[in-house]
Design a protein around this motif. Sequence first.
Motif, short mmCIF file in Angstrom:
data_model
loop_
_atom_site.label_atom_id
_atom_site.label_comp_id
_atom_site.label_asym_id
_atom_site.label_seq_id
_atom_site.Cartn_x
_atom_site.Cartn_y
_atom_site.Cartn_z
N GLU A 155 0.85 -1.19 0.00
CA GLU A 155 0.00 0.00 0.00
C GLU A 155 0.89 1.24 0.00
OE1 GLU A 155 -2.59 -0.19 3.34
OE2 GLU A 155 -3.31 -2.21 2.88
N VAL A 156 0.68 2.13 -0.97
CA VAL A 156 1.53 3.31 -1.08
C VAL A 156 0.74 4.57 -0.71
CG1 VAL A 156 3.10 2.33 -2.77
CG2 VAL A 156 1.08 3.51 -3.56
N TYR A 157 1.38 5.40 0.09
CA TYR A 157 0.79 6.65 0.55
C TYR A 157 1.75 7.79 0.23
CZ TYR A 157 -2.19 3.72 3.58
OH TYR A 157 -3.07 2.78 4.08
N ALA A 190 -0.98 15.79 -9.27
CA ALA A 190 -1.86 15.19 -10.27
C ALA A 190 -1.16 14.03 -10.98
CB ALA A 190 -2.29 16.24 -11.28
N ILE A 191 0.12 14.20 -11.29
CA ILE A 191 0.88 13.14 -11.96
C ILE A 191 0.97 11.92 -11.07
CG2 ILE A 191 3.17 12.49 -12.82
CD1 ILE A 191 3.53 15.42 -13.71
N CYS A 192 1.32 12.13 -9.81
CA CYS A 192 1.46 11.00 -8.88
C CYS A 192 0.13 10.27 -8.69
CB CYS A 192 1.98 11.50 -7.54
SG CYS A 192 2.25 10.18 -6.33
N LEU A 211 -3.71 4.73 -12.70
CA LEU A 211 -3.42 3.94 -13.89
C LEU A 211 -2.89 2.55 -13.55
CD1 LEU A 211 -1.82 6.57 -16.28
CD2 LEU A 211 -4.20 6.00 -15.90
N LYS A 212 -2.28 2.42 -12.36
CA LYS A 212 -1.76 1.12 -11.93
C LYS A 212 -2.79 0.30 -11.17
CE LYS A 212 3.05 2.58 -11.49
NZ LYS A 212 4.12 2.89 -10.53
N GLY A 213 -3.98 0.87 -10.99
CA GLY A 213 -5.00 0.15 -10.27
C GLY A 213 -4.91 0.31 -8.77
N GLY A 214 -4.06 1.23 -8.31
CA GLY A 214 -3.94 1.47 -6.87
C GLY A 214 -5.03 2.39 -6.38
N ASP A 215 -4.97 2.71 -5.08
CA ASP A 215 -5.97 3.58 -4.48
C ASP A 215 -5.46 5.02 -4.51
OD1 ASP A 215 -7.83 4.93 -3.02
OD2 ASP A 215 -7.77 3.62 -1.27
N ALA A 239 -2.30 12.41 -0.93
CA ALA A 239 -2.95 13.62 -0.41
C ALA A 239 -2.32 14.87 -1.01
CB ALA A 239 -2.83 13.66 1.11
N PHE A 240 -3.11 15.92 -1.08
CA PHE A 240 -2.64 17.20 -1.59
C PHE A 240 -2.47 18.17 -0.43
CE2 PHE A 240 -3.58 21.49 -3.35
CZ PHE A 240 -2.48 21.59 -4.19
#
Length: 653
Positions: free
Chosen positions: A237-239, A249-251, A257-261, A266-267
């Motif tokens: 899980e990446v945060y 926006a890129i991140c 696009l990778k199917g992650g959450d 956070a912004f």
Amino acid sequence: MSTKHQELANFIWSVADLLRGDYKQSEYGRVVLPLTVLRRLDCVLEPTKDAVLARYQQLKDAGVQNMEPVLRRAAGLPFYNTSRLSFKTSFGDHDQVAVNLRAYIGGFSPGAVDVLDKYGFDTQISRLAEAGLLYQVVAKFAEVDLHPDVVSNHQMGYVFEDLIRRFSEISNETAGEHFTPREVIKLMVNLLLAPDEDDLVTPGIVRKIYDPACGTGGMLSEAQDHIQAHNPHATVEVYGQELNGETYAICRSDMMLKGGDPTKIAFGNSFSQDGHESERFDYMLANPPFGVEWKKVAPFIQAEHARGFAGRFGAGLPRINDGSLLFLQHMISKMKRPEDGGGRLAIVFNGSPLFTGAAGSGESEIRRWILENDLLEGIVALPDQLFYNTGISTYFWILTNRKDPAYARKVVLLDGRDYWTKMRKSLGDKRKMLTDKHITELTRAYVDALSIVDDPEHPQHAKVKVFKTTDFGYQRITVERPLRLRFEVTEEAVALLAEARAVLKYAERESLLAAAKSLIGTSAAKRAEFAMKLNGLGKLPAAVEKAVWEAFSVSDPEGEVQTDRKGNPLPDGDLRDNENVPLDQDIHDHLKREVLPHVPDAWVDETKTKTGYEIPFTRYFYVYQPPRSPDLIKLEIEKLEAQIQESLGGVAK
């Protein structure tokens, strides 16, 4: 990246050919990246598009307000689109492309719309339309099939990362603010994860990774790929959190696009708007901006610091013009507790956090807290000219709260400054790079240092040194010498007295000065004797009397030692000195050995002693280079003179 992925990235980037002339090279990514995201989302949502539209209509007819959870389930994804348009149908009418495209984008769920807003894509729609390019560009992207059956999430991640790299490299004047060179990230991830290789292959493991200054997400992606390469069945899980809207926006796009959450990115400012306040992580890594001041969020940070260790910044506050050590404290606060398995982190710093700040300063106190709590595992020095926007030397700091007992109270320093190869073409300030061989060698040297730390017979790597945590500490002592004075009244002294602040306010100033002038030529070697000679000045207010003594006192190495009322010698501020004494040395022994042989009347004012910590990395790896012999220098000069004479002779002819 395989040839297929490269070809796909090349095709997508070829859209830039349409932009040439109307856009600068550094602006291509503003169009290419959001359109890649938009096209991918459209392809991913295609199989459930009809089901989502039907469910949306049902909910709308029923007057349901909070549709989002239901529509996410209908889409089977963390995002959805309720517009009846698709990416392809949005440009069906040549004259309505801008209107249709905006309507289609408006149908996305809030998280996806937020990403496109942060890209500032609406501005690009207007700009493309005004240049007559919108139809052509959208039509070009419609030719790309990014359906998951054709391009997997993993493949899409590679494609998008390649596009990000290209965008960052042609924008290298600012790339370093949010893009770290890929080989640097790879080494950083290796050093962070290599000591845990055996644990990472455990079936069914779940690991949480965090980057508080995630930029485009390169570090998160590399760490995720590293773990899953060792264990395809691991859940990672990446945060992250990012302050810059476009890179956020890129991140977030990359995660989508990778199917992650994507909601885990956070912004906002990690200091004042902590997007993951209640979370703790297994691994953390970051490349925070160097030397950026934290003045804008100072009130918030200072208030949290005042709460001590109930907040994140209890160890101390660095100077206002560099928030690097604030990022480190923020990350330490998010380590998993040791009883829950603990955590590890790696962070990129310049040289300043190693030694900036004297004993007692915010920086020194932060280093002291880290070392006294045995959190620092190692520091790795990197070559200079490795990053896009700076040529300065940089360092990895690696910290953990779960050190192996055999390594307790130890710190590895690894000098990797000589591990580089020159790039064929510079990218901004980046002129050097690490090869795979360099990364392998540095990783092996670091891991070996952790495993042999208690084996004195094992041959040490030439670029590795292991220290005790206390080796970096010192006592900042204040060495005092007695104040020695003689006393005399001169014209200059009376003039000085006349300008003293207390005398200027004194009602009897003129009488005082007249009496003082009558004493010109008076002198004495001892204070008591001189005091008797000043009786003619009469009874004076304390402040005026002090001014008189200051004006008529003369520092003299052979003069009388001045004492306080208890008979203790008073210190001479002009002779005061400070020295750093290693923690493992007694300050009184140091005084006897290093000071008293030269100044026998000196003493240490222990009330002023402070404990400090610094890590003078380059000093530990300094290698003395003896100067060249005079004979060799003479030969070189003679050779140069001969060459000059020969050149001048050619000119004369």
